[in-house]
Design a protein around this motif. Structure first.
Motif, mmCIF file in Angstrom:
data_model
loop_
_atom_site.group_PDB
_atom_site.id
_atom_site.type_symbol
_atom_site.label_atom_id
_atom_site.label_comp_id
_atom_site.label_asym_id
_atom_site.label_seq_id
_atom_site.Cartn_x
_atom_site.Cartn_y
_atom_site.Cartn_z
ATOM 1 N N MET A 40 0.829 -1.206 0.000
ATOM 2 C CA MET A 40 0.000 0.000 0.000
ATOM 3 C C MET A 40 0.862 1.254 0.000
ATOM 4 O O MET A 40 0.474 2.289 -0.549
ATOM 5 C CB MET A 40 -0.920 -0.013 1.217
ATOM 6 C CG MET A 40 -1.855 1.190 1.287
ATOM 7 S SD MET A 40 -2.984 1.302 -0.118
ATOM 8 C CE MET A 40 -4.093 -0.059 0.281
ATOM 9 N N ARG A 41 2.037 1.171 0.585
ATOM 10 C CA ARG A 41 2.915 2.342 0.633
ATOM 11 C C ARG A 41 3.287 2.810 -0.764
ATOM 12 O O ARG A 41 3.340 4.010 -1.050
ATOM 13 C CB ARG A 41 4.187 2.007 1.431
ATOM 14 C CG ARG A 41 5.150 3.176 1.576
ATOM 15 C CD ARG A 41 6.405 2.764 2.321
ATOM 16 N NE ARG A 41 7.105 1.709 1.608
ATOM 17 C CZ ARG A 41 7.943 1.927 0.592
ATOM 18 N NH1 ARG A 41 8.161 3.153 0.174
ATOM 19 N NH2 ARG A 41 8.565 0.924 0.011
ATOM 20 N N ARG A 42 3.520 1.863 -1.661
ATOM 21 C CA ARG A 42 3.866 2.244 -3.031
ATOM 22 C C ARG A 42 2.697 2.911 -3.734
ATOM 23 O O ARG A 42 2.881 3.828 -4.540
ATOM 24 C CB ARG A 42 4.308 1.004 -3.820
ATOM 25 C CG ARG A 42 5.636 0.412 -3.359
ATOM 26 C CD ARG A 42 6.074 -0.713 -4.271
ATOM 27 N NE ARG A 42 7.329 -1.304 -3.845
ATOM 28 C CZ ARG A 42 7.935 -2.307 -4.475
ATOM 29 N NH1 ARG A 42 7.379 -2.821 -5.561
ATOM 30 N NH2 ARG A 42 9.059 -2.791 -4.020
ATOM 31 N N LEU A 43 1.480 2.456 -3.455
ATOM 32 C CA LEU A 43 0.312 3.071 -4.089
ATOM 33 C C LEU A 43 0.087 4.479 -3.579
ATOM 34 O O LEU A 43 -0.447 5.327 -4.298
ATOM 35 C CB LEU A 43 -0.944 2.228 -3.831
ATOM 36 C CG LEU A 43 -1.087 0.940 -4.642
ATOM 37 C CD1 LEU A 43 -2.423 0.289 -4.325
ATOM 38 C CD2 LEU A 43 -0.974 1.204 -6.133
ATOM 39 N N ASN A 44 0.461 4.719 -2.324
ATOM 40 C CA ASN A 44 0.232 6.035 -1.743
ATOM 41 C C ASN A 44 1.226 7.071 -2.246
ATOM 42 O O ASN A 44 1.035 8.275 -2.036
ATOM 43 C CB ASN A 44 0.291 5.968 -0.219
ATOM 44 C CG ASN A 44 -0.938 5.276 0.365
ATOM 45 O OD1 ASN A 44 -2.002 5.274 -0.244
ATOM 46 N ND2 ASN A 44 -0.771 4.687 1.537
ATOM 47 N N GLU A 45 2.307 6.627 -2.890
ATOM 48 C CA GLU A 45 3.268 7.576 -3.442
ATOM 49 C C GLU A 45 2.668 8.226 -4.682
ATOM 50 O O GLU A 45 2.255 7.544 -5.614
ATOM 51 C CB GLU A 45 4.575 6.855 -3.802
ATOM 52 C CG GLU A 45 5.313 6.296 -2.590
ATOM 53 C CD GLU A 45 6.532 5.488 -2.989
ATOM 54 O OE1 GLU A 45 6.750 5.322 -4.211
ATOM 55 O OE2 GLU A 45 7.253 5.011 -2.095
ATOM 56 N N PRO A 46 2.588 9.563 -4.723
ATOM 57 C CA PRO A 46 1.957 10.232 -5.868
ATOM 58 C C PRO A 46 2.798 10.113 -7.133
ATOM 59 O O PRO A 46 4.026 10.193 -7.091
ATOM 60 C CB PRO A 46 1.861 11.688 -5.406
ATOM 61 C CG PRO A 46 2.968 11.843 -4.412
ATOM 62 C CD PRO A 46 3.095 10.516 -3.718
ATOM 63 N N ASN A 47 2.132 9.899 -8.267
ATOM 64 C CA ASN A 47 2.789 9.857 -9.565
ATOM 65 C C ASN A 47 2.568 11.215 -10.244
ATOM 66 O O ASN A 47 1.628 11.406 -11.014
ATOM 67 C CB ASN A 47 2.218 8.719 -10.419
ATOM 68 C CG ASN A 47 2.455 7.359 -9.794
ATOM 69 O OD1 ASN A 47 3.594 6.963 -9.578
ATOM 70 N ND2 ASN A 47 1.391 6.651 -9.475
#
Length: 560
Positions: free
Chosen positions: A374-381
């Motif tokens: 989930m941490r990777r998904l929370n990183e904004p692109n």
């Protein structure tokens, strides 16, 4: 009291001008507007639309922003809003177009052309300058790019500006927003729309050929005896996944392509509503065996949802991952709340949630392959967002020439970014571009954008609003604008509902999109509680924006 007097009236840093002054006014306008938007009046909550009216009130009492800063923030807020809308509905945009988008765009085109016709008729009857009428039209349909296009066309044609275009827009805009919402309410009242019925209809509609359903079937057809799952798939060429098989001796297995079925087996199948009956007829007989019963039998098997969070998997086909080699079976892929059949040619996207069945050891191994962080998904692109905005602004600035029209037309700063965001969100994964944003991040971007836009429109329109209405017969303009707003919506809306049985939630989105009105979309989303208004809005918005800009310029160039 002396402190607050000095703070707000005696301190030039806050009240005299500059960045602090602008931030202060914007913060107060938006905060007060959002607070008022939570209040229901006659059972109706206007939501963020109140920001517009608060901005008008502030501007009337002399509290405004620098003209250049106001213009920048208004356009930037609009870009953020429409770009986030495009990212949200992009994956559904093209499928929605196939399932009736042409018809929705015909309804929107009818609304646009009826509004132009009514504007021209009022121009002939009243004798008002066409510049004033085009301003009233742009305000009545809440279309700022059309206003800018009309101003630019008149300036290019005559070499001077026409202030009555902007005045007509400012006078008609507030009631234009209300007129759209009131038209939706009137249509709902005339057609006796019940939201429960609309949701039921919507649920049936959404069970299309991509939506997944789960059924239990007992194998009874002797023709299936001994055939592998792969052979059955090739035989009927339908979308389905057999998750587990319960043999007659009570033993349960995970199914793969080479699993053979025999008469007496019970299988758990994930398929589409469209293909369900055919599969049942081919394999045997549907049985009442719920998911919970299967889970009780799974002594050593577990079912878990695993998220795609590794960027290198974005755009890859699920078949290329060969997950069955780990001893698991993927039964569903959930994307934006919709369950999809995990066919081998389904392209994965960041944020997809795969339902995987297998042993705990095997599932843990697959989790490492897919990411499940989930941490990777929370990183904004941020790169796709700002690159997309850049490309959208470039596209919106491209002049498009038409025969017989001396000045080119443009999609503008709203139409260009919307088109690009839809294309990026839909086709980005094909080119390994990560376009995923969390729902909360998308919502924050969207709400900040619409708040800035409405605040700036209100602060820019309020200075001459009261004077025009009270002393220059501007109340007539308000009436003309209200007719231009309401009449096309009621005529086309009632035809769409009564004759073509269009879902009311979709109709609200089409109405908001045909009037290019973000506040009406925000109201529609709040009323519906689902994304159907946004899909309808995005389906008709690109064509509508083009038509609004084109017709505003045509009225100036051809009639003026």
């Amino acid at each position: 009291m002396g402190f607050f007097h000095d703070l707000f009236f005696g301190n030039n840093a806050f009240w005299g001008g500059g960045v602090a002054h602008s931030v202060l006014i914007l913060a107060v306008v938006i905060s007060l507007g959002v607070a008022l938007g939570k209040i229901k009046i006659a059972g109706i909550r206007l939501g963020v639309t109140w920001i517009l009216f608060v901005g008008i009130a502030f501007s009337h009492f002399g509290m405004s922003l620098d003209e250049h800063l106001l213009h920048f923030l208004k356009e930037f807020g609009l870009i953020l809003f429409v770009y986030s809308i495009g990212l949200q509905v992009g994956p559904s945009f093209f499928s929605s177009f196939k399932k009736g988008g042409i018809r929705l765009n015909m309804f929107a085109t009818g609304i646009v052309l009826l509004g132009v016709l009514i504007t021209y008729v009022i121009y002939l009857i009243t004798g008002l300058p066409i510049t004033t009428m085009v301003g009233i039209l742009s305000g009545a349909v809440t279309n700022t790019p059309g206003l800018g296009a009309a101003q630019q066309a008149y300036s290019d044609m005559t070499g001077i500006d026409s202030p009555d275009i902007a005045t007509g827009y400012a006078v008609a805009y507030p009631l234009g927003v209300l007129g759209i919402i009131l038209s939706m309410i009137v249509i709902r009242w005339i057609c006796k729309v019940r939201f429960d019925d609309e949701n039921k209809t919507l649920a049936v509609t959404e069970n299309d050929e991509k939506a997944a359903v789960r059924i239990s079937v007992e194998v009874k057809n002797p023709f299936i005896e001994g055939k592998t799952v792969l052979q059955i798939k090739r035989l009927i060429n339908r979308q389905f996944v057999i998750s587990r098989v319960l043999h007659a001796d009570g033993h349960i297995d995970i199914v793969n392509a080479q699993t053979r079925l025999v008469v007496g087996d019970r299988v758990l199948i994930v398929t589409t509503l469209h293909d369900m009956d055919l599969l049942v007829d081919l394999i045997g007989e549907k049985i009442d065996m719920e998911k919970e019963e299967w889970e009780k039998l799974d002594n050593q098997l577990i079912s878990r949802r695993i998220m795609i969070t590794k960027s290198k998997l974005n755009g890859q086909y699920i078949g290329s991952l060969r997950l069955q080699g780990y001893g698991v079976n993927v039964t569903r892929v959930n994307r934006a709340g919709v369950d999809l059949i995990p066919n081998h040619n389904l392209q994965l996207q960041m944020g997809d949630r795969l339902t995987v069945v297998g042993s705990e050891t095997a599932i843990n191994a697959v989790s490492k392959v897919l990411g499940n962080s989930m941490r990777r998904l929370n990183e904004p692109n941020l790169i796709p967002i700002f690159v997309g905005i850049f490309l959208g602004v470039v596209l919106g600035s491209v002049p498009i020439m038409f025969p017989g029209i001396p000045q080119p037309v443009k999609l503008g700063l709203a139409g260009g970014p919307l088109v690009v965001s839809i294309l990026i969100s839909r086709f980005g994964p094909h080119y390994k571009l990560v376009t995923y944003t969390t729902m909360s991040a998308n919502l924050m971007l969207r709400e900040v954008g619409i708040a800035l836009f409405l605040a700036c429109v209100g602060l820019g329109a309020g200075e001459g609003f009261v004077h025009t209405v009270l002393y220059e017969n501007g109340y007539h303009w308000i009436g003309y604008g209200f007719i231009i707003t309401v009449l096309p919506l009621l005529i086309v809306g009632l035809i769409a509902r009564k004759v073509f049985k269009l879902n009311y939630f979709t109709l609200m989105g089409v109405a908001a999109g045909a009037m290019t009105d973000p506040p009406a979309l925000a109201y529609s989303n709040g009323v519906a509680g689902n994304d159907m208004p946004s899909v309808g809005y995005a389906t008709v918005y690109p064509l509508t924006m083009f038509l609004r800009i084109l017709t505003a310029q045509l009225l100036i160039l051809c009639v003026g």
